[in-house]
Design a protein around this motif. Structure first.
Motif: not given
Length: 241
Positions: A18-27
């Motif tokens: 699994a690869y986890e992305l942190q949407p808050g950081r990208i926003i």
């Protein structure tokens, strides 16, 4: 979309793939990039005398020449993708909180997201279609962007009001302030643009647009607060061979 706790409870074999992305950081990155884009293109436009230094300009007029146009196309194009993804993830987030009250609010989240998607596409087109290249087309997509995002924000706030546990009180109040700012900005921009001569109220028209755009950026930034507070992550799973 799931929290980090959900990832930890997943089977070890699946977690390894699994690869986890942190949407808050990208926003956050996208919001900062748009602000920097506006500031830098404004500086270039003033230096090149594209706009007068003693007026509050319409944002679109700050990136009509090079290199400002290249900067705007890159930053706004990147932000449009992030905005589209943010709306999609936040729709799933709202559906999660709405699930215990039946399907009505889940449908509301999906339908309002479609309005947001239109706004995301229009911000990309705003950068791609230069103000000087096609004034009519640029104005249409710019107005649509501001109206669509303002409507989406109002729809989101209606759902958050019905589900107080979804975000913190501070976040909700900040979002309400963003809606007020976006509404005033959009109405000022569109009202003055259609009722008075451009040269008679140029700075007021420009100020209305800046208020609307920065309010939308601020609203998006508050979503980063929500995602980080709830440990929201986008998990991409790759099937093992």
């Amino acid at each position: 979309v799931m929290s980090t706790a959900d990832v930890e409870r997943a089977p070890s074999a699946a977690a390894a793939a699994a690869y986890e992305l942190q949407p808050g950081r990208i926003i956050r990155i996208a919001c900062v990039s748009v602000v920097l884009c506006i500031v830098v293109t404004f500086a270039f436009a003033t230096t090149e005398s594209v706009i007068y230094s003693d007026v509050f300009p319409v944002i679109s007029e700050t990136f009509v020449t090079k290199p400002g146009s290249y900067i705007a196309e890159f930053c706004l194009g990147f932000s449009a993708w992030v905005l589209f993804a943010m709306i999609w993830v936040f729709r799933a987030y709202l559906e999660t909180y709405a699930s215990y009250k039946g399907d009505a609010w889940a449908r509301h989240a999906r339908r309002s997201a479609y309005v947001g998607y239109v706004g995301a596409v229009c911000i990309a087109l705003t950068a791609a279609i230069n103000y000087w290249e096609s004034f009519g087309a640029h104005i249409i997509v710019a107005f649509t962007f501001m109206f669509a995002l303002s409507i989406w924000i109002a729809c989101v706030l209606a759902q958050l009001r019905a589900h107080p546990g979804a975000v913190s009180t501070v976040s909700y109040r900040a979002k309400c302030c963003a809606l007020v700012g976006a509404t005033i900005g959009v109405l000022t921009f569109t009202g003055l643009s259609s009722t008075v001569k451009r040269e008679d109220a140029y700075s007021f028209i420009g100020a209305g647009e800046w208020l609307a755009v920065f309010s939308i950026i601020f609203f998006s930034y508050t979503i980063a607060w929500d995602f980080e507070a709830k440990n929201v992550a986008v998990v991409l799973r790759v099937p093992e061979s």
